[in-house]
Design an enzyme around this catalytic site. Structure first.
Site, PDB file in Angstrom:
ATOM      1  N   GLU A   2      49.741 -34.484  17.487  1.00 60.02           N
ATOM      2  CA  GLU A   2      49.774 -35.770  16.796  1.00 60.02           C
ATOM      3  C   GLU A   2      48.367 -36.322  16.549  1.00 60.02           C
ATOM      4  O   GLU A   2      48.092 -36.894  15.502  1.00 60.02           O
ATOM      5  CB  GLU A   2      50.581 -36.761  17.652  1.00 60.02           C
ATOM      6  N   ASP A   3      47.493 -36.141  17.507  1.00 65.34           N
ATOM      7  CA  ASP A   3      46.203 -36.853  17.469  1.00 65.34           C
ATOM      8  C   ASP A   3      44.952 -35.998  17.342  1.00 65.34           C
ATOM      9  O   ASP A   3      43.840 -36.527  17.385  1.00 65.34           O
ATOM     10  CB  ASP A   3      46.046 -37.709  18.746  1.00 65.34           C
TER      11      ASP A   3
END
Ligand code: MN
Length: 481
Positions: A75-76
Protein backbone atom coordinates in the site's frame (compact mmCIF):
# COMPACT_ATOMS: atom_id res chain seq x y z
CA UNK A 1 12.45 -3.33 18.60
CA UNK A 2 14.83 -5.93 17.22
CA UNK A 3 14.50 -8.99 15.05
CA UNK A 4 15.90 -11.05 17.92
CA UNK A 5 13.09 -9.97 20.26
CA UNK A 6 10.40 -11.04 17.75
CA UNK A 7 12.16 -14.33 17.00
CA UNK A 8 12.51 -15.11 20.68
CA UNK A 9 8.79 -14.56 21.23
CA UNK A 10 7.94 -16.92 18.37
CA UNK A 11 10.44 -19.58 19.43
CA UNK A 12 8.88 -19.55 22.88
CA UNK A 13 5.83 -21.35 21.43
CA UNK A 14 7.37 -23.09 18.41
CA UNK A 15 10.74 -24.12 19.87
CA UNK A 16 12.47 -25.66 16.86
CA UNK A 17 11.10 -23.42 14.09
CA UNK A 18 13.12 -22.38 11.06
CA UNK A 19 13.23 -18.60 11.38
CA UNK A 20 14.62 -17.69 7.96
CA UNK A 21 11.31 -16.35 6.64
CA UNK A 22 10.65 -14.10 9.62
CA UNK A 23 14.15 -12.64 9.45
CA UNK A 24 13.75 -11.95 5.74
CA UNK A 25 10.35 -10.28 6.25
CA UNK A 26 11.77 -8.14 9.06
CA UNK A 27 14.66 -6.85 6.94
CA UNK A 28 12.55 -6.39 3.83
CA UNK A 29 9.91 -4.32 5.62
CA UNK A 30 12.42 -2.22 7.55
CA UNK A 31 14.20 -1.44 4.31
CA UNK A 32 11.06 -0.78 2.23
CA UNK A 33 9.68 1.68 4.81
CA UNK A 34 13.05 3.28 5.66
CA UNK A 35 12.15 6.68 4.17
CA UNK A 36 8.79 6.97 6.00
CA UNK A 37 7.90 8.24 9.45
CA UNK A 38 4.68 8.11 11.44
CA UNK A 39 2.70 11.08 12.79
CA UNK A 40 4.44 10.44 16.13
CA UNK A 41 7.82 11.08 14.49
CA UNK A 42 8.86 7.45 14.93
CA UNK A 43 10.08 5.32 12.05
CA UNK A 44 7.16 3.92 10.06
CA UNK A 45 8.53 0.42 10.55
CA UNK A 46 7.79 0.68 14.28
CA UNK A 47 4.09 0.30 13.35
CA UNK A 48 4.74 -2.87 11.31
CA UNK A 49 6.79 -4.26 14.16
CA UNK A 50 4.04 -3.51 16.70
CA UNK A 51 1.37 -5.24 14.58
CA UNK A 52 3.53 -8.36 14.33
CA UNK A 53 4.15 -8.18 18.06
CA UNK A 54 0.39 -8.12 18.80
CA UNK A 55 -0.13 -11.22 16.67
CA UNK A 56 2.71 -12.97 18.50
CA UNK A 57 0.70 -12.39 21.70
CA UNK A 58 -1.98 -14.51 20.04
CA UNK A 59 0.66 -17.13 19.17
CA UNK A 60 -0.14 -17.11 15.45
CA UNK A 61 1.83 -18.97 12.79
CA UNK A 62 4.90 -17.64 11.00
CA UNK A 63 3.25 -16.65 7.67
CA UNK A 64 0.78 -14.48 9.58
CA UNK A 65 3.51 -12.78 11.60
CA UNK A 66 5.53 -12.19 8.39
CA UNK A 67 2.46 -10.75 6.66
CA UNK A 68 1.96 -8.46 9.66
CA UNK A 69 5.51 -7.12 9.30
CA UNK A 70 4.88 -6.60 5.59
CA UNK A 71 1.23 -5.51 5.73
CA UNK A 72 1.77 -1.92 4.50
CA UNK A 73 4.50 -2.64 1.92
CA UNK A 74 2.15 -2.95 -1.07
CA UNK A 75 0.00 0.00 0.00
CA UNK A 76 2.69 2.48 0.99
CA UNK A 77 5.92 1.64 -0.82
CA UNK A 78 6.92 1.30 -4.50
CA UNK A 79 7.37 -2.50 -4.20
CA UNK A 80 5.20 -4.22 -6.84
CA UNK A 81 2.94 -7.22 -6.23
CA UNK A 82 5.00 -9.32 -8.68
CA UNK A 83 8.26 -8.52 -6.91
CA UNK A 84 6.64 -9.19 -3.54
CA UNK A 85 5.27 -12.52 -4.69
CA UNK A 86 8.71 -13.60 -5.95
CA UNK A 87 10.22 -12.78 -2.56
CA UNK A 88 7.57 -14.20 -0.24
CA UNK A 89 5.37 -16.58 -2.23
CA UNK A 90 1.62 -16.91 -2.71
CA UNK A 91 0.45 -17.44 0.88
CA UNK A 92 1.99 -14.27 2.36
CA UNK A 93 1.20 -12.24 -0.78
CA UNK A 94 -2.50 -13.12 -0.52
CA UNK A 95 -2.56 -12.19 3.17
CA UNK A 96 -0.98 -8.79 2.47
CA UNK A 97 -3.19 -8.13 -0.57
CA UNK A 98 -6.21 -8.85 1.63
CA UNK A 99 -5.40 -5.93 3.95
CA UNK A 100 -4.19 -3.57 1.19
CA UNK A 101 -6.60 -0.73 0.42
CA UNK A 102 -7.81 0.03 -3.09
CA UNK A 103 -6.25 3.22 -4.52
CA UNK A 104 -8.03 6.34 -3.40
CA UNK A 105 -8.48 7.83 -6.89
CA UNK A 106 -10.76 4.98 -7.98
CA UNK A 107 -13.68 6.27 -5.92
CA UNK A 108 -16.21 9.04 -6.30
CA UNK A 109 -17.45 9.16 -2.68
CA UNK A 110 -16.25 8.39 0.85
CA UNK A 111 -19.08 5.86 1.32
CA UNK A 112 -18.09 4.04 -1.81
CA UNK A 113 -14.44 3.94 -0.76
CA UNK A 114 -15.25 2.63 2.74
CA UNK A 115 -17.74 0.07 1.44
CA UNK A 116 -15.46 -1.26 -1.31
CA UNK A 117 -12.46 -1.55 1.00
CA UNK A 118 -14.53 -3.48 3.54
CA UNK A 119 -15.96 -5.66 0.80
CA UNK A 120 -12.47 -6.46 -0.48
CA UNK A 121 -11.11 -7.23 2.97
CA UNK A 122 -14.07 -9.46 3.87
CA UNK A 123 -13.78 -11.40 0.62
CA UNK A 124 -10.11 -12.04 1.39
CA UNK A 125 -11.19 -13.09 4.90
CA UNK A 126 -13.66 -15.62 3.49
CA UNK A 127 -10.71 -17.21 1.68
CA UNK A 128 -8.34 -16.96 4.66
CA UNK A 129 -9.52 -15.84 8.10
CA UNK A 130 -6.00 -14.74 9.09
CA UNK A 131 -6.56 -11.59 6.95
CA UNK A 132 -9.02 -10.19 9.48
CA UNK A 133 -6.66 -10.97 12.37
CA UNK A 134 -3.92 -8.86 10.74
CA UNK A 135 -6.44 -6.08 10.07
CA UNK A 136 -7.62 -6.09 13.68
CA UNK A 137 -4.05 -5.99 15.04
CA UNK A 138 -3.31 -3.13 12.61
CA UNK A 139 -6.32 -1.20 13.89
CA UNK A 140 -5.45 -1.91 17.51
CA UNK A 141 -1.98 -0.40 17.12
CA UNK A 142 -3.38 2.61 15.25
CA UNK A 143 -5.84 3.12 18.12
CA UNK A 144 -3.05 2.85 20.69
CA UNK A 145 -1.18 5.65 18.90
CA UNK A 146 -4.18 7.81 18.02
CA UNK A 147 -3.10 10.84 20.07
CA UNK A 148 -0.66 11.97 17.37
CA UNK A 149 -3.44 12.67 14.84
CA UNK A 150 -5.71 15.73 14.57
CA UNK A 151 -8.88 15.77 16.71
CA UNK A 152 -10.96 15.32 13.60
CA UNK A 153 -9.09 12.24 12.36
CA UNK A 154 -9.18 10.78 15.87
CA UNK A 155 -12.97 11.13 15.94
CA UNK A 156 -13.59 9.50 12.60
CA UNK A 157 -11.18 6.60 13.24
CA UNK A 158 -12.68 6.02 16.69
CA UNK A 159 -16.17 6.01 15.15
CA UNK A 160 -15.25 3.39 12.57
CA UNK A 161 -13.51 1.32 15.23
CA UNK A 162 -16.55 1.39 17.50
CA UNK A 163 -19.15 0.63 14.83
CA UNK A 164 -17.24 -1.89 12.72
CA UNK A 165 -13.96 -3.23 14.13
CA UNK A 166 -15.00 -3.80 17.75
CA UNK A 167 -18.26 -5.61 16.84
CA UNK A 168 -16.31 -7.68 14.35
CA UNK A 169 -13.76 -8.68 17.02
CA UNK A 170 -16.71 -9.62 19.23
CA UNK A 171 -18.28 -11.68 16.46
CA UNK A 172 -15.00 -13.51 16.06
CA UNK A 173 -14.87 -14.04 19.81
CA UNK A 174 -11.63 -12.14 20.39
CA UNK A 175 -12.77 -10.47 23.59
CA UNK A 176 -9.57 -8.97 24.94
CA UNK A 177 -9.02 -7.19 21.62
CA UNK A 178 -12.63 -6.07 21.40
CA UNK A 179 -12.55 -4.59 24.91
CA UNK A 180 -9.34 -2.67 24.24
CA UNK A 181 -10.67 -1.29 20.92
CA UNK A 182 -13.83 -0.12 22.67
CA UNK A 183 -12.05 1.53 25.56
CA UNK A 184 -9.59 3.33 23.25
CA UNK A 185 -12.46 4.57 21.04
CA UNK A 186 -14.40 5.71 24.08
CA UNK A 187 -11.34 7.62 25.32
CA UNK A 188 -10.90 9.36 21.95
CA UNK A 189 -14.58 10.25 21.56
CA UNK A 190 -15.36 11.32 25.13
CA UNK A 191 -12.07 12.10 26.93
CA UNK A 192 -13.76 13.83 29.91
CA UNK A 193 -16.28 11.03 30.54
CA UNK A 194 -13.53 8.46 30.15
CA UNK A 195 -11.34 10.15 32.78
CA UNK A 196 -14.31 10.61 35.11
CA UNK A 197 -15.42 7.00 34.82
CA UNK A 198 -11.97 5.49 35.31
CA UNK A 199 -11.50 7.61 38.45
CA UNK A 200 -14.86 6.44 39.83
CA UNK A 201 -14.15 2.83 39.02
CA UNK A 202 -10.78 3.09 40.72
CA UNK A 203 -12.41 4.58 43.82
CA UNK A 204 -14.85 1.67 44.16
CA UNK A 205 -12.41 -1.06 43.23
CA UNK A 206 -11.29 -1.75 46.80
CA UNK A 207 -14.87 -2.45 47.91
CA UNK A 208 -15.51 -4.67 44.89
CA UNK A 209 -12.33 -6.63 45.49
CA UNK A 210 -13.37 -7.19 49.08
CA UNK A 211 -16.81 -8.57 48.17
CA UNK A 212 -15.31 -10.74 45.48
CA UNK A 213 -12.62 -12.11 47.76
CA UNK A 214 -15.09 -13.14 50.42
CA UNK A 215 -17.32 -14.85 47.85
CA UNK A 216 -14.29 -16.57 46.43
CA UNK A 217 -13.20 -17.88 49.81
CA UNK A 218 -16.74 -19.15 50.45
CA UNK A 219 -16.83 -20.80 47.03
CA UNK A 220 -13.38 -22.36 47.35
CA UNK A 221 -14.21 -23.96 50.68
CA UNK A 222 -17.21 -25.68 49.05
CA UNK A 223 -15.43 -26.74 45.90
CA UNK A 224 -12.29 -28.00 47.66
CA UNK A 225 -14.24 -30.89 49.22
CA UNK A 226 -15.34 -32.09 45.78
CA UNK A 227 -11.80 -33.03 44.68
CA UNK A 228 -12.58 -31.72 41.18
CA UNK A 229 -9.60 -29.83 39.70
CA UNK A 230 -10.37 -26.16 39.18
CA UNK A 231 -9.08 -22.62 39.41
CA UNK A 232 -11.13 -19.48 40.11
CA UNK A 233 -10.42 -16.21 38.26
CA UNK A 234 -11.88 -12.74 38.76
CA UNK A 235 -13.24 -11.00 35.67
CA UNK A 236 -11.74 -7.83 34.25
CA UNK A 237 -13.64 -4.59 33.63
CA UNK A 238 -14.50 -3.02 30.31
CA UNK A 239 -14.99 0.74 30.87
CA UNK A 240 -16.96 1.21 27.69
CA UNK A 241 -19.53 -1.46 28.56
CA UNK A 242 -20.25 0.32 31.86
CA UNK A 243 -20.57 3.63 29.99
CA UNK A 244 -22.97 2.06 27.50
CA UNK A 245 -25.07 0.68 30.35
CA UNK A 246 -25.23 4.17 31.90
CA UNK A 247 -26.36 5.61 28.55
CA UNK A 248 -28.97 2.99 27.76
CA UNK A 249 -30.44 2.95 31.28
CA UNK A 250 -30.00 6.71 31.63
CA UNK A 251 -28.50 6.33 35.10
CA UNK A 252 -25.39 7.63 36.86
CA UNK A 253 -22.45 5.34 37.63
CA UNK A 254 -23.54 4.92 41.26
CA UNK A 255 -26.85 3.35 40.24
CA UNK A 256 -25.48 0.92 37.69
CA UNK A 257 -25.75 -2.66 38.89
CA UNK A 258 -22.11 -3.36 38.33
CA UNK A 259 -22.25 -7.13 38.44
CA UNK A 260 -19.39 -8.90 40.09
CA UNK A 261 -18.15 -11.97 38.37
CA UNK A 262 -15.92 -14.98 38.75
CA UNK A 263 -14.85 -17.71 36.36
CA UNK A 264 -14.28 -21.30 37.31
CA UNK A 265 -11.97 -23.17 34.96
CA UNK A 266 -11.84 -26.96 35.10
CA UNK A 267 -10.61 -29.87 32.98
CA UNK A 268 -13.63 -31.54 31.37
CA UNK A 269 -17.16 -30.74 30.22
CA UNK A 270 -18.57 -33.25 32.71
CA UNK A 271 -16.79 -31.39 35.51
CA UNK A 272 -18.29 -28.08 34.37
CA UNK A 273 -21.73 -29.54 34.99
CA UNK A 274 -20.64 -31.19 38.22
CA UNK A 275 -19.28 -27.86 39.48
CA UNK A 276 -22.35 -25.84 38.50
CA UNK A 277 -24.38 -28.39 40.46
CA UNK A 278 -22.20 -27.75 43.50
CA UNK A 279 -22.47 -23.99 43.06
CA UNK A 280 -26.27 -24.17 42.90
CA UNK A 281 -26.51 -26.46 45.91
CA UNK A 282 -24.65 -23.93 48.06
CA UNK A 283 -25.73 -20.59 46.58
CA UNK A 284 -29.25 -19.75 45.45
CA UNK A 285 -29.33 -19.02 41.73
CA UNK A 286 -31.48 -16.15 40.45
CA UNK A 287 -34.43 -17.54 38.51
CA UNK A 288 -33.85 -17.66 34.78
CA UNK A 289 -30.17 -16.76 35.02
CA UNK A 290 -28.75 -20.15 34.05
CA UNK A 291 -27.61 -20.34 30.41
CA UNK A 292 -25.93 -23.35 28.83
CA UNK A 293 -23.55 -22.15 26.11
CA UNK A 294 -21.78 -25.53 26.19
CA UNK A 295 -24.70 -27.44 24.71
CA UNK A 296 -25.58 -24.42 22.53
CA UNK A 297 -22.36 -22.53 21.67
CA UNK A 298 -22.57 -18.98 20.37
CA UNK A 299 -21.88 -18.37 16.71
CA UNK A 300 -18.45 -17.00 17.56
CA UNK A 301 -17.51 -20.39 19.11
CA UNK A 302 -17.95 -19.16 22.70
CA UNK A 303 -18.78 -21.89 25.20
CA UNK A 304 -19.41 -21.70 28.96
CA UNK A 305 -22.09 -22.22 31.58
CA UNK A 306 -23.45 -18.96 33.00
CA UNK A 307 -25.34 -18.56 36.24
CA UNK A 308 -26.02 -15.75 38.71
CA UNK A 309 -26.12 -16.55 42.41
CA UNK A 310 -26.52 -14.81 45.77
CA UNK A 311 -23.58 -14.95 48.18
CA UNK A 312 -23.92 -15.54 51.92
CA UNK A 313 -23.54 -11.79 52.43
CA UNK A 314 -26.38 -11.14 49.97
CA UNK A 315 -24.26 -9.94 47.04
CA UNK A 316 -25.20 -10.86 43.49
CA UNK A 317 -22.37 -12.67 41.70
CA UNK A 318 -22.17 -13.94 38.13
CA UNK A 319 -20.41 -17.27 37.76
CA UNK A 320 -19.07 -18.65 34.47
CA UNK A 321 -17.81 -22.23 34.23
CA UNK A 322 -15.70 -23.61 31.41
CA UNK A 323 -12.85 -25.93 30.46
CA UNK A 324 -9.30 -24.69 29.76
CA UNK A 325 -9.91 -25.08 26.05
CA UNK A 326 -13.15 -23.08 26.20
CA UNK A 327 -11.33 -20.45 28.22
CA UNK A 328 -8.68 -20.10 25.52
CA UNK A 329 -11.35 -19.86 22.83
CA UNK A 330 -13.25 -17.24 24.82
CA UNK A 331 -10.18 -15.04 25.11
CA UNK A 332 -8.76 -15.57 21.63
CA UNK A 333 -11.83 -16.61 19.61
CA UNK A 334 -11.03 -17.80 16.12
CA UNK A 335 -7.41 -16.74 16.65
CA UNK A 336 -7.08 -19.70 19.03
CA UNK A 337 -7.44 -22.09 16.13
CA UNK A 338 -4.16 -21.24 14.49
CA UNK A 339 -2.49 -22.25 17.67
CA UNK A 340 -3.74 -25.81 17.33
CA UNK A 341 -2.08 -26.11 13.96
CA UNK A 342 1.21 -25.29 15.64
CA UNK A 343 0.91 -27.87 18.37
CA UNK A 344 1.29 -31.61 18.08
CA UNK A 345 -2.46 -31.99 18.49
CA UNK A 346 -3.01 -31.13 14.83
CA UNK A 347 -5.87 -29.14 13.34
CA UNK A 348 -9.25 -28.67 14.91
CA UNK A 349 -11.34 -30.92 12.69
CA UNK A 350 -14.46 -28.83 13.11
CA UNK A 351 -12.85 -25.50 12.43
CA UNK A 352 -14.23 -25.05 8.90
CA UNK A 353 -17.66 -26.04 10.06
CA UNK A 354 -17.42 -23.56 12.90
CA UNK A 355 -16.53 -20.57 10.75
CA UNK A 356 -19.02 -21.37 8.01
CA UNK A 357 -21.37 -18.70 9.36
CA UNK A 358 -18.66 -16.12 8.69
CA UNK A 359 -18.17 -17.24 5.10
CA UNK A 360 -21.91 -17.41 4.54
CA UNK A 361 -22.47 -13.98 6.00
CA UNK A 362 -19.73 -12.51 3.81
CA UNK A 363 -21.36 -14.17 0.83
CA UNK A 364 -24.74 -12.63 1.68
CA UNK A 365 -23.15 -9.22 2.02
CA UNK A 366 -21.92 -9.46 -1.56
CA UNK A 367 -25.51 -9.24 -2.77
CA UNK A 368 -25.63 -5.64 -1.61
CA UNK A 369 -24.44 -3.48 -4.45
CA UNK A 370 -25.13 0.03 -3.16
CA UNK A 371 -22.30 1.28 -0.88
CA UNK A 372 -24.72 2.80 1.59
CA UNK A 373 -26.82 -0.35 1.84
CA UNK A 374 -23.68 -2.45 2.23
CA UNK A 375 -22.32 -0.34 5.10
CA UNK A 376 -25.67 -0.14 6.84
CA UNK A 377 -26.16 -3.89 6.71
CA UNK A 378 -22.61 -4.47 7.89
CA UNK A 379 -23.22 -2.25 10.92
CA UNK A 380 -26.66 -3.52 11.86
CA UNK A 381 -25.83 -7.19 11.30
CA UNK A 382 -22.88 -6.91 13.63
CA UNK A 383 -24.81 -5.13 16.35
CA UNK A 384 -27.50 -7.75 16.54
CA UNK A 385 -27.31 -10.41 19.21
CA UNK A 386 -28.32 -13.93 18.43
CA UNK A 387 -31.02 -16.36 19.48
CA UNK A 388 -31.16 -20.13 18.98
CA UNK A 389 -34.12 -21.60 17.14
CA UNK A 390 -34.79 -25.25 16.37
CA UNK A 391 -36.11 -26.80 13.17
CA UNK A 392 -38.76 -29.53 13.64
CA UNK A 393 -35.94 -32.07 13.06
CA UNK A 394 -34.08 -30.73 16.09
CA UNK A 395 -31.35 -28.87 14.20
CA UNK A 396 -30.41 -25.63 15.90
CA UNK A 397 -29.80 -22.41 13.99
CA UNK A 398 -28.31 -19.22 15.39
CA UNK A 399 -30.14 -16.19 14.00
CA UNK A 400 -29.95 -12.50 14.91
CA UNK A 401 -32.13 -11.40 17.82
CA UNK A 402 -35.32 -9.77 16.57
CA UNK A 403 -35.51 -12.10 13.56
CA UNK A 404 -38.99 -13.02 12.39
CA UNK A 405 -40.27 -16.37 11.14
CA UNK A 406 -39.74 -15.02 7.62
CA UNK A 407 -36.06 -14.35 8.44
CA UNK A 408 -35.80 -17.90 9.72
CA UNK A 409 -37.20 -19.20 6.42
CA UNK A 410 -34.52 -17.27 4.52
CA UNK A 411 -31.86 -18.46 6.97
CA UNK A 412 -32.67 -22.08 6.11
CA UNK A 413 -32.55 -21.46 2.37
CA UNK A 414 -33.49 -18.61 0.06
CA UNK A 415 -35.82 -20.99 -1.83
CA UNK A 416 -37.66 -21.76 1.41
CA UNK A 417 -37.91 -18.03 2.11
CA UNK A 418 -39.27 -17.21 -1.31
CA UNK A 419 -42.02 -19.86 -1.13
CA UNK A 420 -42.91 -19.35 2.50
CA UNK A 421 -46.55 -18.56 3.27
CA UNK A 422 -46.77 -19.27 6.97
CA UNK A 423 -45.10 -20.78 9.99
CA UNK A 424 -45.81 -22.86 13.06
CA UNK A 425 -43.94 -22.03 16.24
CA UNK A 426 -44.16 -24.56 19.07
CA UNK A 427 -47.08 -26.13 17.20
CA UNK A 428 -49.10 -22.92 16.91
CA UNK A 429 -49.75 -21.04 13.68
CA UNK A 430 -48.07 -17.63 13.73
CA UNK A 431 -47.70 -14.76 11.27
CA UNK A 432 -44.63 -14.11 9.14
CA UNK A 433 -43.64 -11.15 11.31
CA UNK A 434 -43.65 -13.25 14.51
CA UNK A 435 -40.44 -12.54 16.47
CA UNK A 436 -38.59 -15.73 17.40
CA UNK A 437 -37.11 -16.42 20.84
CA UNK A 438 -34.35 -18.80 21.91
CA UNK A 439 -35.68 -22.34 22.26
CA UNK A 440 -38.57 -21.90 19.83
CA UNK A 441 -39.23 -24.77 17.47
CA UNK A 442 -40.13 -23.26 14.14
CA UNK A 443 -41.63 -25.05 11.18
CA UNK A 444 -41.79 -23.11 7.92
CA UNK A 445 -44.75 -23.78 5.62
CA UNK A 446 -44.09 -23.42 1.91
CA UNK A 447 -46.20 -23.56 -1.23
CA UNK A 448 -44.91 -23.73 -4.80
CA UNK A 449 -46.99 -20.81 -6.04
CA UNK A 450 -46.25 -18.56 -3.08
CA UNK A 451 -43.78 -15.72 -3.71
CA UNK A 452 -42.28 -12.60 -2.06
CA UNK A 453 -44.50 -9.55 -1.71
CA UNK A 454 -43.34 -5.92 -1.59
CA UNK A 455 -44.36 -5.52 2.07
CA UNK A 456 -42.01 -8.37 3.09
CA UNK A 457 -39.11 -5.91 3.09
CA UNK A 458 -40.62 -4.39 6.25
CA UNK A 459 -41.23 -7.74 7.95
CA UNK A 460 -37.64 -9.00 7.91
CA UNK A 461 -34.83 -7.84 10.16
CA UNK A 462 -31.63 -9.24 8.67
CA UNK A 463 -29.76 -7.73 5.74
CA UNK A 464 -29.63 -11.11 4.09
CA UNK A 465 -33.39 -11.64 3.90
CA UNK A 466 -33.93 -8.03 2.87
CA UNK A 467 -31.46 -8.25 0.01
CA UNK A 468 -32.94 -11.55 -1.22
CA UNK A 469 -36.43 -10.09 -1.24
CA UNK A 470 -35.27 -6.90 -2.98
CA UNK A 471 -33.47 -8.94 -5.58
CA UNK A 472 -36.60 -11.00 -6.24
CA UNK A 473 -38.74 -7.85 -6.52
CA UNK A 474 -36.25 -6.26 -8.93
CA UNK A 475 -36.10 -9.34 -11.09
CA UNK A 476 -39.89 -9.49 -11.28
CA UNK A 477 -40.43 -5.81 -11.95
CA UNK A 478 -42.11 -5.21 -8.57
CA UNK A 479 -41.39 -2.13 -6.48
CA UNK A 480 -41.17 -1.86 -2.71
CA UNK A 481 -44.08 -0.24 -0.90
MN1 MN B 1 -0.98 -0.47 9.00
Amino acid sequence: MTYEALAEKYLAYVPDADMALLEKAYKFSENAHSAQTRASGEKYFSHCYAVADILLDYKLDQPTVCAALLHDVLEDTPVSTEQFNREFGEEITQLVLGVTKIEHFKFTSVDEETAENWRKMLLATAADVRVILIKLADRLHNMRTLQFLTRERQQSIAEETLTLYAPLAQRLGIFSLKAELEDLSFKAQHPAEYADLSAKLEATSAKRREVLESFRAELESRLAQSGIPHRVLARTKNLYSIYRKMQSQNRPFEEIQDSLGVRIITDTVANCYALVGLVHSHFKPLAGSFTDYIALPKMNLYQSLHTTVVSAAGDIVEVQLRTEEMHRTSEYGIAAHWRYKLGKAGKDAHFDEKINWLRQWIEWLQDLTSPREFLETLRTDMELQQVFVFTPKGEVKAIPKGSTTLDFAFAIHSEIGEHCFGARVNNKMVSLDYELKSGDICEILTRKNSSPRPDWVKIVRTGRSRSRIRRYLREHGLSED
